[in-house]
Scaffold this motif. Sequence first.
Motif, PDB file in Angstrom:
ATOM      1  N   ASN A  83       0.800  -1.224   0.000  1.00 21.55           N
ATOM      2  CA  ASN A  83       0.000   0.000   0.000  1.00 21.55           C
ATOM      3  C   ASN A  83       0.832   1.273   0.000  1.00 21.55           C
ATOM      4  O   ASN A  83       0.292   2.376  -0.062  1.00 21.55           O
ATOM      5  CB  ASN A  83      -0.920  -0.016   1.225  1.00 21.55           C
ATOM      6  N   ARG A  86       0.641   3.791  -3.154  1.00 20.35           N
ATOM      7  CA  ARG A  86      -0.561   4.624  -3.198  1.00 20.35           C
ATOM      8  C   ARG A  86      -0.463   5.793  -2.220  1.00 20.35           C
ATOM      9  O   ARG A  86      -0.973   6.889  -2.491  1.00 20.35           O
ATOM     10  CB  ARG A  86      -1.798   3.774  -2.914  1.00 20.35           C
ATOM     11  N   LEU A 108       0.536   6.716 -10.187  1.00 13.53           N
ATOM     12  CA  LEU A 108       0.450   5.268  -9.984  1.00 13.53           C
ATOM     13  C   LEU A 108       0.288   4.635 -11.358  1.00 13.53           C
ATOM     14  O   LEU A 108      -0.597   5.032 -12.127  1.00 13.53           O
ATOM     15  CB  LEU A 108      -0.743   4.933  -9.088  1.00 13.53           C
ATOM     16  N   LEU A 252      -7.019   5.995  -3.273  1.00 17.20           N
ATOM     17  CA  LEU A 252      -5.642   5.742  -2.855  1.00 17.20           C
ATOM     18  C   LEU A 252      -5.509   5.345  -1.390  1.00 17.20           C
ATOM     19  O   LEU A 252      -4.610   4.577  -1.034  1.00 17.20           O
ATOM     20  CB  LEU A 252      -4.784   6.991  -3.114  1.00 17.20           C
TER      21      LEU A 252
END
Length: 289
Positions: A83, A86, A108, A252
């Motif tokens: 993660n 993001r 991204l 995100l």
Amino acid sequence: MPAPERIPAGAVTPVPPADAVTPVPPTDSLTLLAKGELSVLGQVREASNAVLYCEVSHQGESAKCVYKPVAGEQPLWDFPDGNLARREVASYEISEATGWGLIPPTVLRDGPYGEGMCQLWIEGDAEAGGKLLALIDDEEPGDGWKPVVLAEVAEGRTALLVHADDVRLRRLAVLDAVINNGDRKGGHLLPAGDGRLYGIDHGVSFHVEDKLRTLLWGWAGEPLSAEAVAVLEKLSAQLADGAPTATRLADLITPAELDAVRARVAALRESGVHPEPSGQWPAIPWPPV
């Protein structure tokens, strides 16, 4: 969805020296980063996660960039796996919403090793940016400096860690408070040749708990500047449900993390001062540089 490809050991070469980096071309950086062909040139070996030095090319334009694939992220006990990329993009979105432009263009995208964040490479220029951090033997920081912490340096000696009383750093301190940056180190400050100052490495941000760790505590407890107050008011509007920034952030970070951003902005506006260490979490990142 298949597991992302792991980055094979020795798959890339060392990053070339600074004088081999070409200037950023005059083009739409976000389009170039998002749509360009990504070629891996090297790897930043000192990083804890995979940081790949790349060239991105699109419609005759090219630039150097950093590509951090999710496949190269190391698990953290307090953040969800896969993660961090993001969160880097979310940090860029907040930076852009402030109007300060404190983080290089970041997107991204898919790449040679799967999904990851792609960020425009900024070649630091310490001489142009001026001295930002220092260790001094005095108990007081002196004109133009803000105290951070008394640090043990060697053989029982102590020195005062200070940072410059610089409007660029002060803006970064406000940004870090908003995104709850858990890792603002000295090496994450990049002064550019044009006088701008950029912050990089924002993967450990946006936690719902207070995780703020930074070397920029010099303004702790002091009133926010009039500029910061105005920026926070604008940011509050852009974080409202349905606003473009909030909509992009919703893709995100989690709903709880987005609510926490809104709460931090509201708390800063209500208090009118820079935050102070909570005492429940180490205030200084380690290592600090």
